[in-house]
Motif scaffolding. Sequence first.
Motif, short mmCIF file in Angstrom:
data_model
loop_
_atom_site.label_atom_id
_atom_site.label_comp_id
_atom_site.label_asym_id
_atom_site.label_seq_id
_atom_site.Cartn_x
_atom_site.Cartn_y
_atom_site.Cartn_z
N GLY A 176 21.21 -13.30 -14.85
CA GLY A 176 20.53 -13.36 -13.53
C GLY A 176 19.07 -13.45 -13.24
N LEU A 177 18.34 -12.82 -14.07
CA LEU A 177 16.88 -12.92 -14.07
C LEU A 177 16.42 -14.30 -14.21
CD1 LEU A 177 14.94 -9.90 -15.84
CD2 LEU A 177 14.51 -10.80 -13.57
N PHE A 178 17.20 -14.92 -15.31
CA PHE A 178 16.68 -16.32 -15.71
C PHE A 178 16.68 -17.29 -14.64
CE2 PHE A 178 18.37 -20.45 -17.07
CZ PHE A 178 17.19 -20.89 -17.85
N PHE A 179 17.84 -17.26 -13.99
CA PHE A 179 18.40 -17.97 -12.86
C PHE A 179 17.47 -17.91 -11.71
CE2 PHE A 179 22.88 -18.07 -14.91
CZ PHE A 179 22.62 -19.47 -15.61
N ILE A 180 17.07 -16.56 -11.37
CA ILE A 180 16.44 -16.37 -10.17
C ILE A 180 15.07 -16.71 -10.60
CG2 ILE A 180 15.12 -14.60 -8.91
CD1 ILE A 180 17.73 -12.87 -9.44
N PHE A 181 14.45 -16.59 -11.79
CA PHE A 181 13.23 -17.10 -12.25
C PHE A 181 12.97 -18.68 -11.95
CE2 PHE A 181 11.17 -19.62 -15.79
CZ PHE A 181 9.67 -19.26 -15.52
N LEU A 182 14.05 -19.53 -12.15
CA LEU A 182 13.83 -20.89 -11.48
C LEU A 182 13.61 -21.16 -10.59
CD1 LEU A 182 17.05 -22.13 -13.48
CD2 LEU A 182 14.73 -22.38 -14.37
N LEU A 183 13.84 -20.32 -9.39
CA LEU A 183 13.44 -20.46 -8.10
C LEU A 183 12.02 -19.77 -7.82
CD1 LEU A 183 15.30 -19.99 -4.80
CD2 LEU A 183 13.39 -18.77 -4.83
N TYR A 184 11.77 -18.63 -8.36
CA TYR A 184 10.66 -17.74 -8.10
C TYR A 184 9.30 -18.51 -8.66
CZ TYR A 184 13.07 -13.82 -6.15
OH TYR A 184 13.55 -12.89 -5.24
N VAL A 185 9.30 -19.04 -9.92
CA VAL A 185 8.46 -19.68 -10.28
C VAL A 185 8.01 -21.03 -9.75
CG1 VAL A 185 9.50 -21.34 -12.04
CG2 VAL A 185 7.27 -20.10 -12.79
N THR A 186 8.78 -21.40 -8.63
CA THR A 186 8.54 -22.79 -7.93
C THR A 186 8.00 -22.31 -6.58
OG1 THR A 186 10.39 -23.64 -9.13
CG2 THR A 186 9.56 -24.92 -7.50
N ALA A 187 8.40 -21.14 -5.94
CA ALA A 187 8.12 -20.87 -4.68
C ALA A 187 6.67 -20.96 -4.24
CB ALA A 187 8.41 -19.53 -4.13
N PRO A 188 5.49 -20.52 -5.33
CA PRO A 188 4.20 -20.78 -4.94
C PRO A 188 3.75 -22.18 -5.02
CG PRO A 188 4.55 -18.99 -6.74
CD PRO A 188 5.81 -19.71 -6.35
N ALA A 189 4.15 -22.88 -5.66
CA ALA A 189 4.05 -24.26 -5.70
C ALA A 189 4.47 -24.89 -4.42
CB ALA A 189 4.79 -25.17 -6.88
N TYR A 190 5.74 -24.51 -3.78
CA TYR A 190 5.93 -25.12 -2.70
C TYR A 190 4.95 -24.72 -1.32
CZ TYR A 190 10.88 -26.97 -1.81
OH TYR A 190 11.81 -27.47 -1.97
N ALA A 191 4.48 -23.33 -1.48
CA ALA A 191 3.65 -23.01 -0.31
C ALA A 191 2.24 -23.57 -0.62
CB ALA A 191 3.26 -21.50 -0.73
N VAL A 192 1.69 -23.98 -1.78
CA VAL A 192 0.27 -24.77 -1.94
C VAL A 192 0.56 -26.05 -1.25
CG1 VAL A 192 -1.35 -25.58 -3.57
CG2 VAL A 192 -0.72 -23.41 -3.60
N PHE A 193 1.54 -26.83 -1.69
CA PHE A 193 1.81 -28.33 -1.60
C PHE A 193 1.96 -28.36 0.02
CE2 PHE A 193 3.56 -29.04 -6.08
CZ PHE A 193 2.26 -29.65 -6.24
N ALA A 194 2.85 -27.58 0.51
CA ALA A 194 3.09 -27.64 1.95
C ALA A 194 1.80 -27.43 2.71
CB ALA A 194 4.14 -26.56 2.50
N LYS A 195 0.82 -26.55 2.41
CA LYS A 195 -0.38 -26.13 3.02
C LYS A 195 -1.59 -27.49 2.79
CE LYS A 195 -1.89 -21.97 3.47
NZ LYS A 195 -2.60 -20.41 3.19
N TRP A 196 -1.44 -27.96 1.62
CA TRP A 196 -2.10 -29.04 1.64
C TRP A 196 -1.82 -30.36 2.40
CZ3 TRP A 196 -6.61 -30.73 -0.10
CH2 TRP A 196 -6.83 -32.20 -0.34
N GLU A 197 -0.42 -30.61 2.58
CA GLU A 197 -0.02 -31.58 3.47
C GLU A 197 -0.53 -31.32 4.93
OE1 GLU A 197 1.54 -34.69 2.95
OE2 GLU A 197 1.29 -34.25 0.72
N VAL A 198 -0.39 -29.93 5.33
CA VAL A 198 -0.91 -29.65 6.78
C VAL A 198 -2.08 -29.76 6.91
CG1 VAL A 198 -0.68 -27.79 8.28
CG2 VAL A 198 1.33 -28.30 7.15
N TYR A 199 -3.10 -29.10 6.11
CA TYR A 199 -4.29 -29.05 6.27
C TYR A 199 -5.10 -30.50 6.18
CZ TYR A 199 -4.76 -23.89 6.15
OH TYR A 199 -4.74 -22.59 6.46
N ASN A 200 -4.55 -31.31 5.12
CA ASN A 200 -5.16 -32.45 5.01
C ASN A 200 -4.69 -33.75 5.70
OD1 ASN A 200 -7.07 -33.69 2.96
ND2 ASN A 200 -5.38 -35.21 2.39
#
Length: 685
Positions: free
Chosen positions: A409-433
């Motif tokens: 369960g931890l492994f399968f959840i890790f796949l999402l959680y390790v990616t969530a910060p990247a989502y936030a940064v890429f989305a914010k970069w697109e909006v700001y830029n």
Amino acid sequence: MTGPSPFARRLRRYYLWYTLSFISFVGFLAIGEKMGMSQSVIGHVFLFATIAIYAGIGVMSRTADVTEYYVAGRRVPAMFNGMATAADWMSAASYIGLAGTLYFTGFEGLAFVTGWTGGFVLVALLLAPYLRKFGQYTIPDFLGARYQGNAARVVGLIAAVIASFVYLVAQIYGVGLITSRFISIEFEIGLFVGLAGILVCSFLGGMRAVTWTQVAQYVILIVAYLVPVTILSYKVTGVPVAPVMYGTVLGKLSEKENELLTDDAEVAVRKQFARRAEDYVAKIAHLPDSLDAERRELIERLNQLRLNDAPARDIAHTERALRDLPRTPGQARQQWERARVEAIERSRPPPRHAQAHPGDTPEQREVARNNFLALVFVLMVGTAALPHVLMRYYTTPGVVEARKSVFWGLFFIFLLYVTAPAYAVFAKWEVYNNLIGTSIAMLPNWLVSWGKVGMVNIEDINGDGILQLAELSLNTDVILLATPEIAGLPYVISGLVAAGGLAAALSTADGLLLTISNALSHDLYYKVINPSASTQRRLVISKSQLLVVAVVAAWVASMRPDNILFMVGLAFSIAAAAFFPALVLGIFWKRANRPGAVAGMLAGPAVTLYYFVSTHAFFGGSMDNAWFDISPISSGVFGVPLGFLTIVVVSLLTPPPPPEVRALVDYVRYPRLPADDPGIFTESK
């Protein structure tokens, strides 16, 4: 060392074919979009095809066997139980809300990732193997056996129903949000479309159907989560590994933040919002006269517009303002206070994404740090106490498989959680830029689409026709769902993200519904009201309760409560305060007894709910009532220690539990003790 069982090998083969088929399905839709398939058709096909898959699995998994209905026959292999647990766990809050929270709060949002991940460590060390050794069907089952009877059982089931119901409302709200946007129907209708998908998964087969549906849903939600951010990473950085590459974009984002926060137009706009907040303060202070004056002013303006044959748009705008004006001073106070708070928020520069514990003074930074730690604590303990997650460990063949399934369960959840910060940064970069600083008349269509469902708001307060950062208001829950459109990706990716969000919401809703209906039918009806009820009657009661709870939750969700992640935080606080002290002390301290457990399970949630209501604006509370400036989302930080203290003190002041209860603790704790513990259980383990 034995290999996987024939049943496990067969499951792997089935779900491998299922995964390949789903990827092919997405590929065919992408080809269809290239050939001219409309966005409406893509949205409908994605959502209804996936719901049909879940419904098919639910129908094929129907059962009338009690053990199959409640615990999937206790034969779910560790890896598949880990997938089902991940799907059960990664709710609409994790899937939809986490990226948005990280978008707006940056470093501070990592409290969710840290807390939720740490919670599964507590599950593995303190709870999962011992509950599986105990056996039975529900968490109130354990409380009833460990604390001698129905008092602790009833208190436990009430807490389970409250915590699970709050969590369930958040999931159904997420379902309505997704369906209303992607198949263009009313939000309230979308709720009940999703409700049908939830019910068909769990109604006929209980935990058996929910388990195999959740495995299928995990496949869809993780593919849907990883594909867009991988494409976006390649588009922005040239490397399709988002968790590795978003750090380079974060550096550029920090430079863009410096530029925007010192821009003259941005500073001027924030000052205008600050003045608006001051105006609302004056209007609230002069109620009811200020309300009467505003009503007269709008009526006079409307009459003047009509006399001068003003454009229909101006007349309609004034009519709408008059219609939306509060009718009573009490309503005006509430509405204007919310508007004042919103204006203050827009007047403040947003926190820098990479800044830890932001604040202008040492005191503010200390408050931010304390809230970060409090939230981590509540989410860790709440994760380890959520009934719908703990129930999953009753479904494995044994204690060893329960421990292994926590790892999976931890492994399968890790796949999402390790990616969530990247989502936030890429989305914010697109909006700001690419969005901020452009002409409002030329804004992309996604802003209009999401604005129609109330998730985006743009106000050109300075009238310059240019979008400043403070003039754009995005709901937390829109960041992930709109990211493909923000980045200009093909619409099939948007449909994929919506299908993943639906899978996340449905999977958790199924588990929560089952938890509530099982608590009412098994723990209340069968264990307390009618112990002689037949198997058939118990299942009928469970299914009827499941239907009633689902409809009530959909009705509450139709009122559009607070954002998803905040609602989930409340559910975690309630679960943490109600269950964690009683479960941990029940397993590791033989002296804990019934009066102590009942008192602790009442005192902890009571303080938690009191603090939440007294500090949350939705209930008329205020942060002026806060203790140590702790946010209401972390209210469980007060309830959990009180729960532990109450159980310990009351248990020491009252007689110890009898020998058979102490024998139960030994049986649960020590795997090599014989299983012949007479008189402890009434049903097979």
